[in-house]
Design a protein around this motif. Structure first.
Motif, mmCIF file in Angstrom:
data_model
loop_
_atom_site.group_PDB
_atom_site.id
_atom_site.type_symbol
_atom_site.label_atom_id
_atom_site.label_comp_id
_atom_site.label_asym_id
_atom_site.label_seq_id
_atom_site.Cartn_x
_atom_site.Cartn_y
_atom_site.Cartn_z
ATOM 1 N N VAL A 1 -49.648 -53.814 -18.833
ATOM 2 C CA VAL A 1 -49.860 -52.602 -19.618
ATOM 3 C C VAL A 1 -50.458 -51.520 -18.733
ATOM 4 O O VAL A 1 -51.533 -51.704 -18.161
ATOM 5 C CB VAL A 1 -50.780 -52.882 -20.826
ATOM 6 N N PHE A 2 -49.767 -50.391 -18.624
ATOM 7 C CA PHE A 2 -50.243 -49.255 -17.832
ATOM 8 C C PHE A 2 -50.419 -48.055 -18.754
ATOM 9 O O PHE A 2 -49.445 -47.536 -19.306
ATOM 10 C CB PHE A 2 -49.258 -48.912 -16.710
ATOM 11 N N ARG A 3 -51.664 -47.608 -18.917
ATOM 12 C CA ARG A 3 -51.908 -46.424 -19.745
ATOM 13 C C ARG A 3 -51.660 -45.161 -18.912
ATOM 14 O O ARG A 3 -52.117 -45.061 -17.772
ATOM 15 C CB ARG A 3 -53.344 -46.397 -20.265
ATOM 16 N N ILE A 4 -50.941 -44.203 -19.517
ATOM 17 C CA ILE A 4 -50.683 -42.943 -18.826
ATOM 18 C C ILE A 4 -51.433 -41.782 -19.472
ATOM 19 O O ILE A 4 -51.298 -40.635 -19.048
ATOM 20 C CB ILE A 4 -49.177 -42.633 -18.789
ATOM 21 N N GLU A 5 -52.188 -42.081 -20.506
ATOM 22 C CA GLU A 5 -53.066 -41.095 -21.114
ATOM 23 C C GLU A 5 -54.165 -41.846 -21.848
ATOM 24 O O GLU A 5 -54.091 -43.063 -22.039
ATOM 25 C CB GLU A 5 -52.297 -40.189 -22.082
ATOM 26 N N ASP A 6 -55.184 -41.132 -22.244
ATOM 27 C CA ASP A 6 -56.332 -41.758 -22.908
ATOM 28 C C ASP A 6 -55.965 -42.053 -24.361
ATOM 29 O O ASP A 6 -56.139 -41.223 -25.251
ATOM 30 C CB ASP A 6 -57.536 -40.816 -22.847
ATOM 31 N N CYS A 7 -55.425 -43.253 -24.586
ATOM 32 C CA CYS A 7 -55.012 -43.655 -25.930
ATOM 33 C C CYS A 7 -55.591 -45.039 -26.228
ATOM 34 O O CYS A 7 -56.028 -45.752 -25.331
ATOM 35 C CB CYS A 7 -53.481 -43.688 -26.039
ATOM 36 N N SER A 8 -55.573 -45.409 -27.495
ATOM 37 C CA SER A 8 -56.122 -46.704 -27.892
ATOM 38 C C SER A 8 -55.163 -47.824 -27.497
ATOM 39 O O SER A 8 -53.993 -47.595 -27.204
ATOM 40 C CB SER A 8 -56.357 -46.722 -29.402
ATOM 41 N N ARG A 9 -55.682 -49.058 -27.517
ATOM 42 C CA ARG A 9 -54.853 -50.258 -27.299
ATOM 43 C C ARG A 9 -55.146 -51.197 -28.462
ATOM 44 O O ARG A 9 -55.922 -52.122 -28.328
ATOM 45 C CB ARG A 9 -55.173 -50.908 -25.953
ATOM 46 N N PRO A 10 -54.506 -50.968 -29.616
ATOM 47 C CA PRO A 10 -54.855 -51.718 -30.834
ATOM 48 C C PRO A 10 -54.321 -53.137 -30.821
ATOM 49 O O PRO A 10 -53.413 -53.485 -30.060
ATOM 50 C CB PRO A 10 -54.170 -50.890 -31.935
ATOM 51 N N GLY A 11 -54.878 -53.939 -31.721
ATOM 52 C CA GLY A 11 -54.366 -55.289 -31.950
ATOM 53 C C GLY A 11 -54.291 -56.133 -30.698
ATOM 54 O O GLY A 11 -55.203 -56.182 -29.875
ATOM 55 N N LEU A 12 -53.166 -56.807 -30.520
ATOM 56 C CA LEU A 12 -52.984 -57.705 -29.380
ATOM 57 C C LEU A 12 -52.966 -56.967 -28.061
ATOM 58 O O LEU A 12 -53.315 -57.526 -27.026
ATOM 59 C CB LEU A 12 -51.684 -58.488 -29.558
ATOM 60 N N LEU A 13 -52.560 -55.701 -28.062
ATOM 61 C CA LEU A 13 -52.565 -54.941 -26.812
ATOM 62 C C LEU A 13 -53.985 -54.807 -26.268
ATOM 63 O O LEU A 13 -54.179 -54.693 -25.056
ATOM 64 C CB LEU A 13 -51.952 -53.553 -27.025
ATOM 65 N N GLY A 14 -54.954 -54.789 -27.167
ATOM 66 C CA GLY A 14 -56.339 -54.682 -26.723
ATOM 67 C C GLY A 14 -56.819 -55.931 -26.005
ATOM 68 O O GLY A 14 -57.832 -55.901 -25.299
ATOM 69 N N GLN A 15 -56.096 -57.059 -26.182
ATOM 70 C CA GLN A 15 -56.485 -58.300 -25.516
ATOM 71 C C GLN A 15 -55.859 -58.443 -24.126
ATOM 72 O O GLN A 15 -56.198 -59.354 -23.384
ATOM 73 C CB GLN A 15 -56.079 -59.494 -26.389
ATOM 74 N N VAL A 16 -54.893 -57.546 -23.822
ATOM 75 C CA VAL A 16 -54.242 -57.589 -22.514
ATOM 76 C C VAL A 16 -54.950 -56.615 -21.585
ATOM 77 O O VAL A 16 -55.092 -55.432 -21.896
ATOM 78 C CB VAL A 16 -52.748 -57.213 -22.632
ATOM 79 N N VAL A 17 -55.418 -57.099 -20.445
ATOM 80 C CA VAL A 17 -56.096 -56.229 -19.485
ATOM 81 C C VAL A 17 -55.100 -55.196 -18.966
ATOM 82 O O VAL A 17 -54.050 -55.539 -18.433
ATOM 83 C CB VAL A 17 -56.677 -57.039 -18.313
ATOM 84 N N GLY A 18 -55.410 -53.933 -19.176
ATOM 85 C CA GLY A 18 -54.514 -52.863 -18.763
ATOM 86 C C GLY A 18 -55.017 -52.125 -17.542
ATOM 87 O O GLY A 18 -56.145 -52.326 -17.073
ATOM 88 N N VAL A 19 -54.175 -51.258 -17.018
ATOM 89 C CA VAL A 19 -54.495 -50.441 -15.851
ATOM 90 C C VAL A 19 -54.232 -48.990 -16.207
ATOM 91 O O VAL A 19 -53.167 -48.659 -16.758
ATOM 92 C CB VAL A 19 -53.638 -50.849 -14.636
ATOM 93 N N ASP A 20 -55.197 -48.112 -15.905
ATOM 94 C CA ASP A 20 -55.040 -46.687 -16.174
ATOM 95 C C ASP A 20 -54.448 -45.985 -14.961
ATOM 96 O O ASP A 20 -54.938 -46.147 -13.833
ATOM 97 C CB ASP A 20 -56.386 -46.050 -16.524
ATOM 98 N N LEU A 21 -53.401 -45.183 -15.188
ATOM 99 C CA LEU A 21 -52.746 -44.455 -14.105
ATOM 100 C C LEU A 21 -53.008 -42.956 -14.174
ATOM 101 O O LEU A 21 -52.556 -42.221 -13.287
ATOM 102 C CB LEU A 21 -51.231 -44.698 -14.147
ATOM 103 N N PHE A 22 -53.713 -42.493 -15.189
ATOM 104 C CA PHE A 22 -53.917 -41.058 -15.353
ATOM 105 C C PHE A 22 -55.266 -40.634 -14.773
ATOM 106 O O PHE A 22 -56.160 -41.444 -14.535
ATOM 107 C CB PHE A 22 -53.824 -40.657 -16.825
ATOM 108 N N ASP A 23 -55.387 -39.332 -14.552
ATOM 109 C CA ASP A 23 -56.627 -38.714 -14.045
ATOM 110 C C ASP A 23 -57.059 -39.263 -12.703
ATOM 111 O O ASP A 23 -58.264 -39.327 -12.405
ATOM 112 C CB ASP A 23 -57.764 -38.875 -15.070
ATOM 113 N N VAL A 24 -56.111 -39.712 -11.881
ATOM 114 C CA VAL A 24 -56.419 -40.134 -10.514
ATOM 115 C C VAL A 24 -55.364 -39.563 -9.579
ATOM 116 O O VAL A 24 -54.311 -39.087 -10.023
ATOM 117 C CB VAL A 24 -56.455 -41.675 -10.371
ATOM 118 N N ASP A 25 -55.661 -39.623 -8.296
ATOM 119 C CA ASP A 25 -54.703 -39.189 -7.295
ATOM 120 C C ASP A 25 -53.453 -40.075 -7.359
ATOM 121 O O ASP A 25 -53.546 -41.280 -7.637
ATOM 122 C CB ASP A 25 -55.351 -39.295 -5.903
ATOM 123 N N PRO A 26 -52.249 -39.534 -7.098
ATOM 124 C CA PRO A 26 -51.030 -40.358 -7.146
ATOM 125 C C PRO A 26 -51.090 -41.590 -6.248
ATOM 126 O O PRO A 26 -50.589 -42.645 -6.618
ATOM 127 C CB PRO A 26 -49.934 -39.389 -6.697
#
Length: 824
Positions: A111-136
């Motif tokens: 799971v790769f988040r591209i904006e600041d959004c929620s990760r409801p239900g089962l998605l919240g149990q999967v460790v995700g990676v944020d790709l936004f607000d950082v250098d490419p």
């Protein structure tokens, strides 16, 4: 959601059989730019990917291909955003990956988040990676590290939080012709119609602008521009020809963004180039937006997202007719080609402002005041009976009168003009050559008029049709191809006439001379797809087959599939098989599917077995189906099992059907309790109307589908219709499909006809079914003559049941009669 449309899996070049893929990139249409970036980084790191923007072909079965995409790849990447969370198809894709690895041990779902959004239900149990607000670079490092199961530490020092999206000096901004300040732009060059001329006034400047109500409205055009100026945005004005939408847009951008730079691109290619390095504070001017559309080869949502997400705001301003807007945003029948999905994804990004064709009372008062400053306004007000002021200023009434009055006064001019507007409404948008118009006109004349036509009938007709009216417009406008002064390449129809013809002549079947002219005179390549679709809708195979063959020979796999289907329907199954075989052998996935189906339909077990032995999993699946239908269930299982074990998705699907067990009600309850997307099904089982309605209103897609079903089961059919109608009108395909079914079950032809005439293809399909069930050949033929492909198919099926298979096999001849044999 665009995932799953026509997925061709990676193939083994030696055998043409499906090969494994490392990642399936799951995303929504509005996040296409992010998804492409993710796929690029993964492939640069040595992985293989399946991504709709690069790999998916058109014309495949949606559910089948979505299943393939989710099952064929070793792992699934979810490009997570707020839009992704609201997509039912996205949910099906990530849940399929989660089911294969619920513990996360094999990392089947990333799971790769591209904006600041929620990760409801089962998605919240999967460790995700944020790709936004950082250098490419840091984002790429996080992405690859997650794919490899490594630590997320980047290879270089992280940039300051909130790092810039671009770095100065790394890219060279592309140069586009005509770049200038918005304040200095010439309205006429931006698409504003020239106004009527008075004898003592020139036309170097437009009339005084009469402010529209939408200029100052809370969500009007200027308010939308101010919002877009702060964060980037796409403002689209939708209105008919000559209603003033382009002038309104010009005045709005000059009022709000006068010092910004204006870019008026000539093509979608230029827009794509611009997206690689969007210039700061620029207005991208896209008057007549449909000119930039050409499916996946035209303007796409991914390109627009890149522009809208630029570091410095880019404001995109476009205009579009309502007819085009309805056509592009209409959802297709479930198993029909979604020919407008690219355009629909673009339009979803727009803030739409509707421009009325009539002035309000307040606008009329402002026009009366403006008339004291500009006599052209007064002349427009004096002569606008039955028309809006803007149409009158653009000479629209004179254009219409010039066309309609010619029917009796200038029959040859009327024939040329009507042939031109019919050709344009059928899909010939490029300039129409004189040769095409000359050959198209005869059947618009009576036999007597044809016999007594003078030698110079065509030349005189062109003079009449191209005469400028009040210096503002001409019914047919000559155009050049750049070959030299005075060299006319062809003629284009005035926008207002085309709009009127689209409305008033939609029920008129084009005559034989027009079809023959479109067949015999090469048209612009961009028109081929539109004309082919039109010919198929009308079942005029003498035009459709040559156009399909031309496109198939140029490598168009979908055209080849359509041509094969036509040949098979006409009884030439061997011709269809011979057409598809080399394409299937070359790795064309859609051709392989159609070939396997044809071989199965023709009962060619020998070739199916040869192809299955050569690792063609599709052929193996179709052969297994034949075996099962013949009673050899074990033989089918034995054929499929090794191919399913080798990760053959199609074989696995058929094998699962053969081994299927009844659904477990206890599991349904457990999943509902876990809020695993099955709650709506459980609530429907329990008959809980209220909670289903609450969930549907909150955006629960499954609940929105199950609630009408439950209402129907409890005999509240009208309640179900009331629930479905607003969702269908908002573009919900599932709701539109169920609404069409209910209206058909009620026998409500009027409501179905209204929705069909407004562009609802699902309603058109069910209306044709209903008319066929009632045996109403006359109404079916009437709608078929208007280009309703569903009515034509219904009529063909009805005739076939009575023993007359000619229409199904050969279509209509050019003159509208049912063909007695192949006409191609």
């Amino acid at each position: 959601m665009v995932m799953g449309m026509g997925v061709p899996p990676a193939t083994d070049t030696a055998s043409g059989s499906p090969g494994p893929v490392d990642f399936f990139v799951s995303y929504t249409a509005v996040d296409e730019a992010w998804a492409q970036w993710v796929a690029w980084q993964l492939e640069a790191a040595g992985y293989t990917t399946l991504i709709q923007a690069w790999d998916f072909g058109a014309g495949a079965h949606f559910v089948t291909e979505m299943h393939q995409a989710a099952q064929h790849a070793a792992r699934t990447v979810a490009v997570l955003s707020t839009a992704y969370l609201s997509s039912a198809y996205a949910a099906a894709e990530w849940q399929a990956a989660w089911e294969r690895d619920p513990s996360g041990q094999d990392r089947k779902l990333l799971v790769f988040r591209i904006e600041d959004c929620s990760r409801p239900g089962l998605l919240g149990q999967v460790v995700g990676v944020d790709l936004f607000d950082v250098d490419p670079d840091a984002a790429a490092a996080r992405l690859v590290a997650a794919a490899r199961g490594q630590r997320g530490k980047p290879p270089a020092e992280p940039s300051f939080p909130g790092g810039p999206a671009r770095r100065a000096g790394l890219v060279t901004e592309p140069v586009f012709p005509g770049r200038l300040r918005v304040a200095d732009a010439d309205p006429y060059r931006l698409g504003v119609h020239r106004a009527i001329q008075l004898s003592d006034l020139g036309d170097n400047t437009p009339p005084v602008y009469v402010e529209r109500d939408i200029d100052r409205a809370r969500n009007g055009v200027r308010a939308q521009l101010r919002t877009a100026a702060g964060r980037g945005g796409f403002v689209l004005l939708v209105g008919g020809s000559s209603v003033g939408k382009t002038r309104c847009a010009v005045e709005a951008v000059k009022a709000e963004l006068a010092d910004w730079r204006l870019i008026h691109p000539a093509s979608a290619t230029q827009i794509t180039a611009l997206a690689t390095a969007p210039p700061a504070q620029s207005v991208l001017w896209l008057d007549e937006l449909q000119k930039y559309f050409d499916g996946e080869h035209g303007l796409t949502a991914g390109v627009l997202r890149a522009l809208l997400d630029a570091a410095s705001p880019v404001v995109i301003v476009g205009t579009l007719w309502p007819e085009y807007f309805r056509h592009f945003t209409a959802h297709p029948k479930f198993d029909e080609l979604d020919s407008s999905r690219w355009e629909r994804d673009v339009l979803r990004l727009a803030a739409v402002v509707d421009v009325d064709d009539q002035f309000s009372t307040a606008e009329q008062e402002r026009a009366s005041h403006a008339a004291t400053q500009d006599r052209r306004i007064q002349a427009g007000l004096d002569n606008s009976a039955g028309y809006g002021l803007t149409q009158t200023l653009a000479a629209a009434p004179e254009l219409l009168r010039r066309w309609t009055s010619a029917h009796t006064d200038r029959p040859y001019a009327w024939a040329v003009l009507t042939a031109a507007v019919d050709a344009a409404r059928l899909g010939a948008r490029a300039a129409l050559t004189a040769g095409l118009l000359r050959d198209a006109a005869p059947d618009y004349c009576t036999p007597r008029q044809q016999a007594t036509a003078p030698a110079n009938w065509f030349e005189n007709a062109l003079i009449y049709a191209t005469e400028e009216l009040h210096g503002a417009a001409a019914a047919l406008a000559p155009t050049s191809n750049g070959m030299g002064m005075g060299m006319i390449a062809g003629y284009t129809v005035a926008d207002y006439l085309l709009q009127e013809a689209t409305r008033t002549r939609r029920g008129e079947r084009p005559p034989a001379s027009l079809w023959a002219a479109l067949r015999d005179h090469p048209t612009h390549p961009d028109d081929l797809t539109r004309l082919t679709e039109t010919a198929l809708n009308y079942r005029v195979y003498t035009l459709a087959v040559p156009l399909l063959r031309q496109q198939a020979d140029a490598g168009d796999g979908f055209a080849a599939g359509c041509l094969a289907a036509l040949l098979a329907e006409a009884g030439d199954q061997q011709g269809a098989i011979d057409l598809l075989r080399p394409r299937a052998d070359a790795g064309d996935w859609n051709a392989a599917i159609r070939l396997a189906d044809l071989l199965a339909e023709s009962g060619d077990w020998d070739e199916l077995r040869r192809r299955a032995d050569a690792d063609d999993v599709l052929a193996a699946s179709r052969l297994a189906k034949l075996l099962a239908e013949a009673g050899d269930q074990q033989g089918a299982i034995d054929l499929l099992r090794p191919r399913a074990d080798a990760d053959g998705w199609d074989a696995a699907s058929w094998l699962a059907d053969l081994l299927a067990e009844p659904r477990d009600r206890d599991e349904l309850r457990q999943r509902a309790d876990a809020d695993y997307g099955f709650a709506a099904s459980w609530l429907a089982e329990e008959g809980d109307h209220d909670e289903l309605r609450q969930r549907a209103n909150a955006g629960d897609w499954e609940a929105a589908i199950r609630l009408p079903e439950l209402l129907v089961e409890t005999k509240d059919r009208q309640g179900a219709i009331n629930v479905l109608r607003p969702r269908a009108d908002a573009g919900d395909w599932e709701a539109a499909a169920r609404l069409a079914d209910l209206l058909a079950e009620e026998g409500d032809q009027d409501k179905l006809r209204q929705r069909a005439d407004a562009g609802d293809v699902l309603a058109a399909s069910r209306l044709a079914d209903l008319l066929a069930e009632e045996g109403d050949q006359d109404k079916l033929r009437q709608r078929a003559d208007a280009g309703d492909r569903f009515a034509a198919s219904g009529l063909a099926d009805m005739l076939a049941k009575s023993g007359d298979k000619r229409l199904r096999r050969y279509g209509f001849a050019l003159d509208g009669r049912i063909a007695d044999g192949p006409t191609w």
